[in-house]
Design a protein around this motif. Sequence first.
Motif, mmCIF file in Angstrom:
data_model
loop_
_atom_site.group_PDB
_atom_site.id
_atom_site.type_symbol
_atom_site.label_atom_id
_atom_site.label_comp_id
_atom_site.label_asym_id
_atom_site.label_seq_id
_atom_site.Cartn_x
_atom_site.Cartn_y
_atom_site.Cartn_z
ATOM 1 N N THR A 248 0.517 -1.166 0.154
ATOM 2 C CA THR A 248 -0.343 0.332 -0.142
ATOM 3 C C THR A 248 0.743 1.154 -0.195
ATOM 4 O OG1 THR A 248 -1.505 -1.521 1.591
ATOM 5 C CG2 THR A 248 -1.917 1.503 1.271
ATOM 6 N N GLU A 249 2.153 1.740 0.796
ATOM 7 C CA GLU A 249 2.961 2.290 1.069
ATOM 8 C C GLU A 249 3.643 3.060 -0.331
ATOM 9 O OE1 GLU A 249 4.799 5.091 1.843
ATOM 10 O OE2 GLU A 249 5.351 3.819 3.571
ATOM 11 N N ILE A 250 4.052 1.657 -0.995
ATOM 12 C CA ILE A 250 4.255 2.068 -2.573
ATOM 13 C C ILE A 250 3.429 2.425 -3.756
ATOM 14 C CG2 ILE A 250 6.157 0.790 -1.991
ATOM 15 C CD1 ILE A 250 6.207 -2.320 -3.450
ATOM 16 N N SER A 251 2.037 2.525 -3.807
ATOM 17 C CA SER A 251 1.405 2.645 -4.763
ATOM 18 C C SER A 251 0.380 3.163 -4.085
ATOM 19 C CB SER A 251 1.006 1.251 -5.143
ATOM 20 O OG SER A 251 -0.172 1.718 -6.470
ATOM 21 N N ALA B 239 -2.060 4.301 -6.123
ATOM 22 C CA ALA B 239 -3.252 3.649 -6.805
ATOM 23 C C ALA B 239 -3.960 3.303 -5.493
ATOM 24 C CB ALA B 239 -3.034 3.243 -8.017
ATOM 25 N N LEU B 240 -2.790 2.730 -5.369
ATOM 26 C CA LEU B 240 -3.717 1.254 -4.585
ATOM 27 C C LEU B 240 -4.290 1.665 -3.108
ATOM 28 C CD1 LEU B 240 -4.115 -1.598 -3.780
ATOM 29 C CD2 LEU B 240 -2.062 -1.668 -2.784
ATOM 30 N N GLN B 241 -4.000 2.974 -2.976
ATOM 31 C CA GLN B 241 -4.208 3.465 -1.952
ATOM 32 C C GLN B 241 -5.528 4.164 -2.206
ATOM 33 O OE1 GLN B 241 -1.899 6.632 0.112
ATOM 34 N NE2 GLN B 241 -0.103 5.049 -0.584
ATOM 35 N N LEU B 242 -5.771 4.751 -3.186
ATOM 36 C CA LEU B 242 -7.742 5.995 -3.359
ATOM 37 C C LEU B 242 -8.627 4.425 -3.463
ATOM 38 C CD1 LEU B 242 -5.402 8.501 -5.964
ATOM 39 C CD2 LEU B 242 -6.521 8.420 -3.034
ATOM 40 N N VAL C 134 0.307 16.470 -10.619
ATOM 41 C CA VAL C 134 0.493 15.014 -11.310
ATOM 42 C C VAL C 134 1.740 14.555 -10.289
ATOM 43 C CG1 VAL C 134 1.505 14.107 -13.039
ATOM 44 C CG2 VAL C 134 0.133 15.980 -14.099
ATOM 45 N N LYS C 135 1.185 12.675 -9.913
ATOM 46 C CA LYS C 135 1.875 11.984 -8.789
ATOM 47 C C LYS C 135 2.384 11.336 -9.357
ATOM 48 C CE LYS C 135 -0.728 14.508 -4.763
ATOM 49 N NZ LYS C 135 -1.191 13.567 -3.368
ATOM 50 N N ALA C 136 3.965 10.897 -8.983
ATOM 51 C CA ALA C 136 4.060 9.370 -8.774
ATOM 52 C C ALA C 136 3.755 8.567 -8.182
ATOM 53 C CB ALA C 136 5.965 9.413 -8.959
ATOM 54 N N ASN C 137 3.268 7.300 -8.786
ATOM 55 C CA ASN C 137 2.670 5.840 -8.062
ATOM 56 C C ASN C 137 3.660 5.771 -6.777
ATOM 57 O OD1 ASN C 137 0.374 4.560 -7.622
ATOM 58 N ND2 ASN C 137 1.515 3.353 -8.382
ATOM 59 N N ILE C 138 4.740 6.633 -7.110
ATOM 60 C CA ILE C 138 6.199 5.796 -6.427
ATOM 61 C C ILE C 138 6.597 6.973 -5.936
ATOM 62 C CG2 ILE C 138 7.856 4.396 -5.585
ATOM 63 C CD1 ILE C 138 6.617 2.353 -6.904
ATOM 64 N N GLY C 139 6.259 7.637 -4.253
ATOM 65 C CA GLY C 139 7.211 9.165 -4.570
ATOM 66 C C GLY C 139 7.412 8.853 -2.947
ATOM 67 N N GLY C 140 7.601 9.296 -2.164
ATOM 68 C CA GLY C 140 7.943 9.462 -1.087
ATOM 69 C C GLY C 140 9.013 10.651 -0.924
ATOM 70 N N SER C 141 8.934 11.049 0.920
ATOM 71 C CA SER C 141 9.341 12.477 0.966
ATOM 72 C C SER C 141 8.839 13.959 -0.385
ATOM 73 C CB SER C 141 10.567 12.392 1.262
ATOM 74 O OG SER C 141 11.269 11.546 1.830
ATOM 75 N N ILE D 88 9.201 5.834 -11.080
ATOM 76 C CA ILE D 88 9.912 4.549 -11.481
ATOM 77 C C ILE D 88 8.783 3.378 -12.300
ATOM 78 C CG2 ILE D 88 11.700 5.657 -9.945
ATOM 79 C CD1 ILE D 88 10.314 3.411 -8.133
ATOM 80 N N ASP D 89 7.388 3.205 -11.618
ATOM 81 C CA ASP D 89 7.014 2.324 -12.218
ATOM 82 C C ASP D 89 5.597 2.328 -13.330
ATOM 83 O OD1 ASP D 89 5.197 3.619 -10.868
ATOM 84 O OD2 ASP D 89 4.349 2.164 -9.679
ATOM 85 N N GLY D 90 6.300 3.691 -13.869
ATOM 86 C CA GLY D 90 5.574 3.630 -15.158
ATOM 87 C C GLY D 90 3.773 4.636 -14.621
#
Length: 339
Positions: free
Chosen positions: A93-96, A98-101, A136-143, A169-171
């Motif tokens: 869930t942390e690294i997506s 899209a999954l969070q939403l 526009v947000k990268a699906n894998i972000g952080g900070s 990084i995951d497109g």
Amino acid sequence: MKPIAIYHEHPDWFRPLFAELDRRNLPYVRLDAAAHVYDPAETEVPWSVVVNRASPSAYLRGHAQSTFHTLNWLRHLERIGVPVINGSLPYETEISKALQLDVLAGLGLPYPKTFVVNSAARVREAAAKLRYPVLVKANIGGSGAGIVRYDDEAALAAAVEEGRIALGIDGVALVQEAAPLRDGHITRIELLGGKFLYAIDVFPAEGSFDLCPADICQTTRGESLARAACAIDAPKNGMRVQRASPAPEIIAGAERIARAVGLDIGGIEFLVDDRDGRHYYYDVNALSNFVADAPRVIGFDPWQPFVDFIEERAGAGRGSWDESSSEAAHDAALARAEG
């Protein structure tokens, strides 16, 4: 007892955790998420519990190889019955985003209107269904990484035509309405054991999306904070913070999210849209960096109940975390939030 394994990649964020483990004389080892190996055929490991502190922003530090390796390893540990704090589901869930939403939608909880894309060619089409400004947000972000704000359609169109849209990084990327923040802040609810621990209002620096609470440098009264969890030479970023008191129904929503994704420790962020006065959840942080100088900001040291929780999972029998203490801590945290 077997040692506790702390699996992490950032060199500085968890110094307060190690200090608390040392204070209690608990045996532990540090595992490097950026240079790691495991054997799929193994049936046991030499640790009592694995504490997953891997960061989705590892790619910003040249450690992109840790992201999906970590997910595979956590699933392996769970298959062979190793206790894991923040296992594969909360990490996935942390690294997506899209999954969070999707989790929020499944729970019927509010979130900013968003479309998920896997091609820069579809970004304008998605944004046309939203109110500007958009993010526009990268699906894998952080900070706060991989987030760009566009104030109007012309600015977004230029970015698309000039090839400046980065999907991460995951497109995959989110195209999301950028709500004006009521009172200029977002709120982060911190949870432990799936229950409310504390909340803070974070006032971001203008134009910044990095809301890491460990990097906050001052209170709303202008007092400097000791950022023990951050790199010593980290630049002060202008963020301000104060203790928050979210409404009970908002806290209950955050706890529902934590239960749905198996979040042992983490922060869930929401904002209040100044256009309609409603709250919207928008981020689930399984990598929980507690607020800098916590005793001054929230009145207690959250690393202590966290290590209680780790001890309980490790079967050490020395921590104070159990169901009754969890309920007591939860009630105390709610009382603090209410004033």
